[in-house]
Write an enzyme that holds these catalytic residues in place. Sequence first.
Site, PDB file in Angstrom:
ATOM      1  N   SER A 230      12.798  -6.396   4.255  1.00  0.00           N
ATOM      2  CA  SER A 230      11.518  -6.254   3.579  1.00  0.00           C
ATOM      3  C   SER A 230      11.689  -5.682   2.180  1.00  0.00           C
ATOM      4  O   SER A 230      12.382  -6.276   1.368  1.00  0.00           O
ATOM      5  CB  SER A 230      10.588  -5.417   4.454  1.00  0.00           C
ATOM      6  N   LYS A 234      14.291  -7.063  -0.752  1.00  0.00           N
ATOM      7  CA  LYS A 234      14.084  -7.363  -2.179  1.00  0.00           C
ATOM      8  C   LYS A 234      15.226  -6.702  -2.967  1.00  0.00           C
ATOM      9  O   LYS A 234      15.835  -7.306  -3.858  1.00  0.00           O
ATOM     10  CB  LYS A 234      12.735  -6.808  -2.657  1.00  0.00           C
ATOM     11  N   TRP A 321       2.469 -12.781   5.878  1.00  0.00           N
ATOM     12  CA  TRP A 321       2.371 -11.934   4.677  1.00  0.00           C
ATOM     13  C   TRP A 321       3.589 -12.144   3.770  1.00  0.00           C
ATOM     14  O   TRP A 321       3.499 -12.101   2.554  1.00  0.00           O
ATOM     15  CB  TRP A 321       2.280 -10.482   5.154  1.00  0.00           C
ATOM     16  N   HIS A 372       7.223  -8.918  11.707  1.00  0.00           N
ATOM     17  CA  HIS A 372       7.977  -8.334  10.592  1.00  0.00           C
ATOM     18  C   HIS A 372       8.895  -7.220  11.110  1.00  0.00           C
ATOM     19  O   HIS A 372       8.421  -6.149  11.476  1.00  0.00           O
ATOM     20  CB  HIS A 372       6.929  -7.767   9.631  1.00  0.00           C
TER      21      HIS A 372
END
Length: 392
Positions: A230, A234, A321, A372
């Site tokens: 997550s 990044k 999302w 997630h």
Amino acid sequence: MKRLKICCVFFFLIMKVVAQNYDEAKVPFYTLPELLKTATGSKVTNKSSWEKNRRPEVLQLFEKNIYGQMPKAFDSIHYMVTNDVSNAMGGKAHLKEVTITVWKMAKSADIHLTMFVPNHPKTPAPLFLLINNRGKRNTDPSRDTLSEFWPAEIVIDSGYAIAAFHVEDAAPDFKDKYQNGVLQLYPEQLTAANGMKAIGAWAWAASRALDYFETDKAINSKKVFIVGHSRGGKAALWAGAEDQRFAMVFSNCSGNTGAALSRRQFGETVKVINTSFPHWFANNYKKYNDNENALPVDQHMLIALIAPRPVYVTSASKDLWADPKGSYLSLKHAEKVYALYKKPPALTPTPPAINHAIIRSFLGYHNREGIHNLTAFDWNNFIRFANYHYKN
Ligand code: GTR
């Protein structure tokens, strides 16, 4: 009063999620910036012109507009082993806890590394390094708490070393505290429009961990793989783009400003991320709130910066999302840079079925069934991908 406040925050969060687009039919028409054309308009047709001309340009565009600069200079770096247990995990691994201290202009920052190295074989081990954005319990050195988020036993049993540091050391994950980590060494970044913020600081810290691995004979520092989930995913992509010493990148459910294409505006958008997390990206990035088409890059170009090193991206089927399809498309659009290296990835034209992993390819992917998270399913596929590339 307190209850009213909580209700308002909750309502705001629900509205935020509901307001996002999850309908493929409503994805706007978009044109991606040209990957293989330089700013002056010349075509990039081979790897040397990619490396000499276009790659530096693209890297600078990401620095200027999204993640901020990556400061390279510091005065000194020191490593202190604070815990050393050669027969950890019932004898199969060597545990080391290492404090990395970086000094600049009489200021210092500490990064705490936890690592396990397989005791057999005795050759320098390739290593998975996790940027841990969740609780420290997930990387418990005592192994009293076991977690799929960092399944050290599975990784050790597969012949790899595993390490982690917590994002808090590099930049606490709060808008009014992120300055209290490595940014203390680089105060000029705090006011610069293209200044490094939290995600950049996490990637910076990953490179300092790699500096340490280069000094540890138990580790094969040419085979250090960076992993993040997550927001950590990044940072993992950014670390892989900035620091070409990372041999592979694993980006798990990284979504917006990670692996997903921003122009699709599917799920989380640039405006939403900049509003919820104003301390993650350079101030310049806010110019692109509701203005994705003005970005001189999109996230496929971030993946291309990692070429020709292997990259593995994951999604989760219920994690809309983070835009699973947009993440796959980023990989697809990065393929042409891998092709310049004669390493054409073996990605299928459309995303693979849920739980089907694309392993035998320089760009790998799976969309795990579920929510997630970072799980043993994900890690087992990371290991398969590493085995495929490492053993080749
Ligand atoms: C969310 C954020 C995502 C992702 C996620 C996480 O709230 O919108 O971009 O980073 O947090 O890190 O779990």
